[in-house]
Design a protein around this motif. Structure first.
Motif, PDB file in Angstrom:
ATOM      1  N   ARG A  80      39.801   6.595 -12.699  1.00 15.65           N
ATOM      2  CA  ARG A  80      39.586   7.980 -12.712  1.00 15.65           C
ATOM      3  C   ARG A  80      39.334   8.062 -11.022  1.00 15.65           C
ATOM      4  NH1 ARG A  80      34.770  10.860 -12.213  1.00 15.65           N
ATOM      5  NH2 ARG A  80      34.958  13.290 -12.590  1.00 15.65           N
ATOM      6  N   GLN A  81      38.429   7.181 -10.634  1.00 14.37           N
ATOM      7  CA  GLN A  81      37.965   7.216  -9.137  1.00 14.37           C
ATOM      8  C   GLN A  81      39.253   7.118  -8.205  1.00 14.37           C
ATOM      9  OE1 GLN A  81      34.994   8.055  -7.971  1.00 14.37           O
ATOM     10  NE2 GLN A  81      34.655   8.164 -10.117  1.00 14.37           N
ATOM     11  N   THR A  82      40.254   5.953  -8.733  1.00 18.03           N
ATOM     12  CA  THR A  82      41.614   5.841  -7.940  1.00 18.03           C
ATOM     13  C   THR A  82      42.470   7.187  -7.896  1.00 18.03           C
ATOM     14  OG1 THR A  82      41.604   3.599  -8.609  1.00 18.03           O
ATOM     15  CG2 THR A  82      43.531   4.537  -7.957  1.00 18.03           C
ATOM     16  N   GLY A  86      58.327  12.003  -4.692  1.00 16.81           N
ATOM     17  CA  GLY A  86      59.683  11.894  -5.381  1.00 16.81           C
ATOM     18  C   GLY A  86      59.491  11.166  -6.748  1.00 16.81           C
ATOM     19  N   GLU A  87      58.612  11.448  -7.293  1.00 19.29           N
ATOM     20  CA  GLU A  87      58.527  11.220  -8.595  1.00 19.29           C
ATOM     21  C   GLU A  87      59.851  11.403  -9.461  1.00 19.29           C
ATOM     22  OE1 GLU A  87      55.914   9.557  -9.386  1.00 19.29           O
ATOM     23  OE2 GLU A  87      54.237  10.172  -8.055  1.00 19.29           O
ATOM     24  N   ALA A  88      60.133  10.342 -10.455  1.00 18.19           N
ATOM     25  CA  ALA A  88      61.246  10.174 -11.115  1.00 18.19           C
ATOM     26  C   ALA A  88      61.178  11.263 -12.168  1.00 18.19           C
ATOM     27  CB  ALA A  88      61.605   9.015 -11.609  1.00 18.19           C
ATOM     28  N   ASP A  89      59.815  11.142 -12.987  1.00 18.39           N
ATOM     29  CA  ASP A  89      59.682  11.889 -14.164  1.00 18.39           C
ATOM     30  C   ASP A  89      59.123  13.216 -13.526  1.00 18.39           C
ATOM     31  OD1 ASP A  89      59.054  13.029 -16.608  1.00 18.39           O
ATOM     32  OD2 ASP A  89      57.235  11.433 -16.903  1.00 18.39           O
ATOM     33  N   ARG A  90      59.592  14.592 -14.200  1.00 19.30           N
ATOM     34  CA  ARG A  90      58.871  15.732 -13.883  1.00 19.30           C
ATOM     35  C   ARG A  90      57.491  15.694 -14.157  1.00 19.30           C
ATOM     36  NH1 ARG A  90      60.894  21.440 -16.258  1.00 19.30           N
ATOM     37  NH2 ARG A  90      60.598  22.947 -14.443  1.00 19.30           N
ATOM     38  N   PHE A  91      56.465  16.290 -13.375  1.00 18.09           N
ATOM     39  CA  PHE A  91      55.303  16.642 -13.393  1.00 18.09           C
ATOM     40  C   PHE A  91      54.387  15.398 -13.724  1.00 18.09           C
ATOM     41  CE2 PHE A  91      57.180  20.733 -15.003  1.00 18.09           C
ATOM     42  CZ  PHE A  91      57.043  21.399 -13.905  1.00 18.09           C
ATOM     43  N   GLN A  92      54.791  14.139 -13.242  1.00 18.89           N
ATOM     44  CA  GLN A  92      54.273  13.110 -13.706  1.00 18.89           C
ATOM     45  C   GLN A  92      52.977  12.981 -12.946  1.00 18.89           C
ATOM     46  OE1 GLN A  92      56.571   9.355 -12.941  1.00 18.89           O
ATOM     47  NE2 GLN A  92      54.966   8.120 -12.350  1.00 18.89           N
ATOM     48  N   ALA A  93      52.717  13.467 -11.797  1.00 20.91           N
ATOM     49  CA  ALA A  93      51.446  13.573 -11.342  1.00 20.91           C
ATOM     50  C   ALA A  93      50.540  14.506 -12.028  1.00 20.91           C
ATOM     51  CB  ALA A  93      51.286  13.958  -9.803  1.00 20.91           C
ATOM     52  N   LEU A  94      50.863  15.711 -12.404  1.00 20.00           N
ATOM     53  CA  LEU A  94      50.085  16.346 -13.263  1.00 20.00           C
ATOM     54  C   LEU A  94      49.757  15.561 -14.497  1.00 20.00           C
ATOM     55  CD1 LEU A  94      51.529  19.978 -12.827  1.00 20.00           C
ATOM     56  CD2 LEU A  94      49.747  18.555 -11.098  1.00 20.00           C
ATOM     57  N   LYS A  95      50.520  15.052 -15.158  1.00 20.42           N
ATOM     58  CA  LYS A  95      50.259  14.436 -16.497  1.00 20.42           C
ATOM     59  C   LYS A  95      49.332  13.125 -16.062  1.00 20.42           C
ATOM     60  CE  LYS A  95      55.070  14.967 -18.279  1.00 20.42           C
ATOM     61  NZ  LYS A  95      56.345  14.226 -18.609  1.00 20.42           N
ATOM     62  N   ARG A  96      49.532  12.453 -14.984  1.00 20.60           N
ATOM     63  CA  ARG A  96      48.675  11.544 -14.735  1.00 20.60           C
ATOM     64  C   ARG A  96      47.018  11.997 -14.445  1.00 20.60           C
ATOM     65  NH1 ARG A  96      47.846   8.221  -9.534  1.00 20.60           N
ATOM     66  NH2 ARG A  96      46.963   6.097 -10.086  1.00 20.60           N
ATOM     67  N   ILE A  97      47.112  13.148 -13.874  1.00 16.95           N
ATOM     68  CA  ILE A  97      45.860  13.757 -13.967  1.00 16.95           C
ATOM     69  C   ILE A  97      45.338  14.213 -15.000  1.00 16.95           C
ATOM     70  CG2 ILE A  97      44.495  15.993 -12.921  1.00 16.95           C
ATOM     71  CD1 ILE A  97      46.425  15.713 -10.481  1.00 16.95           C
ATOM     72  N   LYS A 131      40.737   9.681  -5.486  1.00 14.27           N
ATOM     73  CA  LYS A 131      40.895   9.339  -4.069  1.00 14.27           C
ATOM     74  C   LYS A 131      42.427   9.669  -4.033  1.00 14.27           C
ATOM     75  CE  LYS A 131      40.794   5.404  -1.015  1.00 14.27           C
ATOM     76  NZ  LYS A 131      42.015   5.363  -0.659  1.00 14.27           N
ATOM     77  N   GLU A 132      43.441   9.337  -4.550  1.00 12.72           N
ATOM     78  CA  GLU A 132      44.889   9.427  -4.281  1.00 12.72           C
ATOM     79  C   GLU A 132      45.087  10.935  -4.266  1.00 12.72           C
ATOM     80  OE1 GLU A 132      47.057   7.109  -7.035  1.00 12.72           O
ATOM     81  OE2 GLU A 132      46.559   5.070  -6.008  1.00 12.72           O
ATOM     82  N   THR A 133      44.713  11.593  -5.308  1.00 15.07           N
ATOM     83  CA  THR A 133      44.850  13.218  -5.135  1.00 15.07           C
ATOM     84  C   THR A 133      44.487  13.738  -4.206  1.00 15.07           C
ATOM     85  OG1 THR A 133      44.854  13.100  -7.597  1.00 15.07           O
ATOM     86  CG2 THR A 133      44.612  15.231  -6.635  1.00 15.07           C
ATOM     87  N   LEU A 171      52.960  25.147 -19.512  1.00 14.99           N
ATOM     88  CA  LEU A 171      51.920  26.127 -19.337  1.00 14.99           C
ATOM     89  C   LEU A 171      50.749  25.608 -19.929  1.00 14.99           C
ATOM     90  CD1 LEU A 171      53.636  29.357 -20.518  1.00 14.99           C
ATOM     91  CD2 LEU A 171      53.095  28.611 -18.061  1.00 14.99           C
ATOM     92  N   ASP A 172      50.739  24.474 -20.916  1.00 16.87           N
ATOM     93  CA  ASP A 172      49.608  24.110 -21.389  1.00 16.87           C
ATOM     94  C   ASP A 172      49.128  22.749 -20.523  1.00 16.87           C
ATOM     95  OD1 ASP A 172      47.562  23.300 -23.860  1.00 16.87           O
ATOM     96  OD2 ASP A 172      48.884  21.511 -23.609  1.00 16.87           O
ATOM     97  N   LEU A 173      49.920  22.079 -19.754  1.00 18.90           N
ATOM     98  CA  LEU A 173      49.675  21.045 -18.845  1.00 18.90           C
ATOM     99  C   LEU A 173      48.773  21.854 -17.710  1.00 18.90           C
ATOM    100  CD1 LEU A 173      49.725  18.160 -17.633  1.00 18.90           C
ATOM    101  CD2 LEU A 173      52.042  18.697 -16.799  1.00 18.90           C
ATOM    102  N   GLY A 174      49.089  22.964 -17.166  1.00 12.87           N
ATOM    103  CA  GLY A 174      48.868  23.797 -16.089  1.00 12.87           C
ATOM    104  C   GLY A 174      47.425  24.245 -16.439  1.00 12.87           C
ATOM    105  N   CYS A 175      47.313  24.613 -17.456  1.00 19.41           N
ATOM    106  CA  CYS A 175      45.901  25.336 -18.030  1.00 19.41           C
ATOM    107  C   CYS A 175      44.940  24.120 -17.870  1.00 19.41           C
ATOM    108  CB  CYS A 175      45.872  25.831 -19.541  1.00 19.41           C
ATOM    109  SG  CYS A 175      46.853  27.360 -19.324  1.00 19.41           S
ATOM    110  N   GLN A 176      45.196  22.960 -18.371  1.00 20.38           N
ATOM    111  CA  GLN A 176      44.327  21.900 -18.408  1.00 20.38           C
ATOM    112  C   GLN A 176      43.987  21.254 -16.955  1.00 20.38           C
ATOM    113  OE1 GLN A 176      45.082  18.784 -21.700  1.00 20.38           O
ATOM    114  NE2 GLN A 176      46.575  20.270 -22.297  1.00 20.38           N
ATOM    115  N   VAL A 177      44.828  20.862 -16.169  1.00 20.42           N
ATOM    116  CA  VAL A 177      44.822  20.326 -14.891  1.00 20.42           C
ATOM    117  C   VAL A 177      44.486  21.318 -13.542  1.00 20.42           C
ATOM    118  CG1 VAL A 177      46.149  18.528 -15.554  1.00 20.42           C
ATOM    119  CG2 VAL A 177      47.211  20.304 -14.028  1.00 20.42           C
TER     120      VAL A 177
END
Length: 875
Positions: free
Chosen positions: A98-100, A76-87, A103-105, A7-13
């Motif tokens: 940051r620009q990368t 197919g990220e191996a780690d759950r919520f890896q994309a959100l953590k990266r953001i 662009k990728e997002t 939930l905290d991760l979601g509020c941030q991203v």
């Protein structure tokens, strides 16, 4: 991560992600991104206030999972919520990373919105999160749960089967037991409800029993209690040694007053009762009882014509969209899961045991196909095999392999032929069936033909190790079955459910016609469904306009409408609009068919300039019909263009616009001198439909739509005329009288002109010299291989004007100077007023030898391509 961390991760991203989606919408001018961005932003502001309930929390976590997939390039990220953590790590960074990430997002979000079936799921989940209530039943899709979905416990399936087998046994010639049809369904019921099973039986009729084209059906419903008293009390800690029915609640008490035990032979009488009301049964104290009067539920209204097996239906139905395939596959897969390891699966299901019966759709005289399991209620003597033993077997689970074969047959719309596997699926034949399934699925490329989720389900069906590690390790047989059902749901049913849920509409199927006699099915005249007044769209809902100048063009296009708006009182032309319209639905679009009063740019221009006064929200105009083509396409994409191919406009060149000077006509050579480029939406759409994946989808749909048109027009009107009819003469060779005895003027002309009579005569009548024909590689290949050339789509500049092009030399001159690929007469008139694409089938080579032989087929290919392109249009 625990729930609080998520939930905290979601509020941030989430606010940052919503901003990226909105930026994409501003750049592409596509409102779907704006809708998603706003929904995500509103949700991000409400996370803290709505996450206090278990239901809302569960839905929030599901939203975050889908958003994580949407922002992930690999999906197919191996780690759950890896994309959100990266953001979260880089969204506020000042580094180049940051620009990368941005662009990728953004690229991942665009791909998600355009191609992922979970996009619509996400749009539904977000409002559900905001409106979640503790009284709402908790639903999970994480594996099989007996009390959450409609996966009936085994004792229900066996109870139903055994009761029917016992009470339906009779001596009458109708053969009720041999005509038992169990309705397959994906409807959910809550865990504490009694379960209702719907069945239909053959009723006695005046026709001979061997006649299968006309069947008098009797609908019935059998209610089976989900739990017994001992199960309920064990759940709260009591030990009961006897099995007794549940104590009836108030509703059951009322029902008990209406129930009575069947008398000997009464089952036949109830089924043969000519009244249309269904028969309702209830299994009470392990006795089948009849409920009188029956509950006032509406009956399905199954047509008296016997329906078709799935195999026949796939072969005879002109078109089944990916939407229809997904719904049908999900219904059958979920039913296999529901009835797994029960008497209903004594033999593996195949395309003969699955029957498509036509149920009333609510429109008079119109039916809608629905799958039923056709089975003989035979007494089980030897327990059927759910698992085959043998070290040489490529697959050991016959029911799962049979399901995979059904899914493949639905995907390719072609049943497994008996000559390929002539014997029923058994322990000795399972390797042959597995080989066919594997090679057919691999050859058909289901990922692109249907969808990756569909391929995932098929791949899991064909995986010999699907149950490894879960089924054999259990201590009891019932635990093994339960573990297998859980895997079956998670690995096969759930991917198809997700794909089916992504389609919010109903089946997109050209239904089979009803027969008009008791013994035979008449000619298959496919007709679109009328749209009732209550379902009729508003005039502002019409977003697509289709312009046709010739009746044969209208005929082809009309055959591809899914429904027509027939209430003319609802749609009045605006003052000053003199156009004639046919209104209806094509797929997801409400479309206006414009009947042009004649050929040429002037009638088309007048019609295009008037339409928006009546239908103001037209986003796409399609000029559809026939045209003449340049036989050889110039440039880097050089190609042969054959009769029956399709041309799609990248721009319009008005070939009769220019200056007349002594001895010559100088036309404008710049497109922008007359007509501008297509707008950004159409340019983007053209870029999309030129991709390899889109082209494969479109080509497959064109074949299906061509068959639908031919079924509608009848008498093989739109069939391919034949390779030998595709004749291209040298551009300098004139279509005229070649014998002085036939015409002195043609043979002695000094400027190579011909008399007026020749344009009414064919090349055969004029004895045009076949030695002057130009050879084409595509035709030679078709003749060598003995097949019909498939229509090819050609993109390029199209010449438009009010002058009919009947000169091979002028055709080649204009094609060389302006790089056009075809000549037609209406596109230039529509182009200036509306966002436009010209989609036309090639009926001649724009030379003096042109004739009308190819016009019906060319009109059909143009219409079929138009409908396939419209399926891809998302604006």
């Amino acid at each position: 991560m625990d729930d609080d961390d998520v939930l905290d991760l979601g509020c941030q991203v989430l606010p940052w992600i919503s901003n990226q989606v909105i930026l994409i919408g501003q750049h592409t001018r596509n409102k779907v991104y704006g809708t998603l961005g706003c929904e995500l932003f509103v949700l991000s502001q409400q996370i803290a206030s709505i996450s206090g309930t278990a239901i809302a929390l569960q839905k929030l976590l599901k939203v975050f999972e889908i958003v994580d997939k949407a922002c992930s390039r690999s999906r197919g990220e191996a780690d759950r919520f890896q994309a959100l953590k990266r953001i979260r790590s880089y969204k506020d960074s000042t580094s180049q990373i940051r620009q990368t990430v941005i662009k990728e997002t953004q690229e991942s979000l665009v791909d998600f919105v355009l191609h992922s079936p979970e996009y619509h799921t996400l749009l539904r989940l977000i409002p559900d999160c905001l409106a979640a209530d503790e009284t709402e039943p908790l639903h999970t899709e994480q594996g099989y749960q007996d009390n959450e979905d409609i996966g009936y416990p085994g004792h229900l399936n066996e109870t139903l089967y055994n009761q029917l087998q016992t009470y339906a046994t009779c001596r009458c010639r109708t053969g009720h037991l041999e005509w038992t049809h169990l309705r397959l369904s994906t409807e959910r019921q809550s865990g504490d409800e009694d379960i209702s099973f719907e069945l239909v039986f053959k009723a006695n009729s005046s026709l001979p029993t061997h006649s299968q084209s006309f069947v008098q059906w009797k609908e019935s419903k059998v209610i089976v209690p989900r739990r017994t008293a001992v199960q309920k009390r064990k759940k709260v800690g009591f030990a009961i040694s006897t099995l007794e029915p549940l104590s009836p609640n108030r509703n059951r008490s009322r029902m008990a007053q209406r129930m009575r035990r069947l008398e000997l032979g009464e089952f036949c009488k109830l089924i043969d009762d000519r009244r249309g009301d269904p028969v309702h049964f209830y299994i009470h104290s392990n006795v089948l009882k009849v409920i009188e009067p029956p509950d006032p539920n509406p009956y399905r209204g199954i047509f008296a014509f016997g329906g078709l097996s799935l195999g026949q239906w796939l072969e005879n139905t002109p078109h089944v969209s990916n939407m229809g395939k997904s719904h049908l596959a999900y219904t059958i897969a979920k039913s296999v899961w529901q009835y797994y390891n029960s008497p209903w699966m004594i033999a593996p299901w195949n395309h003969e045991s699955i029957q498509l019966l036509n149920e009333e759709s609510g429109l008079k005289g119109d039916g809608k196909p629905h799958p039923y399991l056709k089975t003989k209620l035979v007494r089980e003597i030897v327990k059927f095999k759910e698992f085959y033993y043998g070290s040489d077997l490529m697959h050991q689970y016959p029911n799962i392999l049979a399901l995979g074969i059904l899914l493949i047959e639905i995907a390719i719309k072609q049943p497994l032929a008996s000559k390929e596997c002539p014997h029923p699926l058994s322990e000795t034949m399972i390797n042959d069936y597995y080989t066919w399934a594997w090679t057919t699925a691999h050859r058909s490329n289901l990922k692109e033909a249907v969808h990756p989720l569909y391929e995932e389900a098929v791949n899991n069906c064909l995986n010999p190790e699907l149950f490894s590690g879960s089924s054999i390790q259990q201590s009891r047989e019932e635990d093994e079955i339960r573990a297998r059902k859980s895997t079956l749901y998670e690995k096969i049913v759930l991917p198809l459910k997700r794909l089916s849920d992504a389609y919010r509409d109903d089946w997109d199927i050209q239904s089979l016609p009803r027969a008009n006699t008791a013994e035979t099915i008449s000619h298959q005249n496919i007709s679109a469904k009328p749209i009732s007044a209550s379902e009729s769209p508003l005039q502002t809902d019409f977003t697509v306009a289709i312009f046709c100048a010739l009746p044969l063009e209208v005929n082809a296009v009309s055959g591809l409408f899914d429904g027509f708006c027939e209430d003319s009182a609802l749609y009045q032309n605006a003052p000053g609009d003199s156009n004639t319209y046919t209104l209806g639905r094509m797929g997801r679009h409400h479309a206006v068919l414009v009947h042009l009063p004649g050929m040429g740019t002037i009638p088309a221009s007048q019609a295009a300039s008037s339409i928006r006064s009546t239908y103001p929200n037209i986003k796409l105009a399609l000029v559809v019909g026939i045209c003449g083509s340049v036989p050889f396409k110039n440039g880097p994409a050089a190609a042969e263009i054959l009769l029956g191919d399709i041309v799609v406009s990248e721009g319009i060149f008005q070939h009769d616009f220019g200056r007349k000077v002594p001895g010559a006509f100088l036309f404008k050579t710049s497109v922008t001198d007359v007509h501008g480029r297509p707008n950004a939406a159409i340019r983007g759409f053209l870029s999309k439909i030129k991709t390899t994946m889109a082209q494969k989808r479109i080509r497959s749909k064109i074949e299906n739509y061509l068959e639908a048109i031919n079924q509608t027009l009848g008498n093989d009107t739109a069939r391919y005329p034949g390779v030998e009819q595709d004749e291209l003469f040298q551009s300098t060779y004139q279509h005229k009288h070649h014998d002085p005895l036939d015409c002195f003027g043609c043979t002695h002309s000094t400027n190579n002109t011909a008399c007026d009579e020749v344009f009414e005569l064919s090349c055969h009548q004029l004895k045009c010299n076949k030695n002057k024909l130009v050879q084409r590689k595509r035709l030679q290949t078709a003749l060598t291989l003995g097949h019909t050339p498939s229509p090819t789509i050609h993109f390029g500049l199209i010449a438009s004007g009010d002058t009919v092009m009947k000169s091979g030399q002028d055709r080649d001159l204009i094609a060389k100077q302006a790089n056009v690929i075809a000549f037609e007469m209406e596109g230039g008139g529509v182009w200036d007023s509306l966002p436009c694409l010209v989609v036309k089938g090639v009926c001649d080579y724009a030379d003096s030898h042109k004739n009308k032989v190819w016009q019906p087929y060319a009109a059909a290919t143009g219409a079929a391509c138009m409908r396939a392109l419209l399926d891809e249009w998302r604006f």
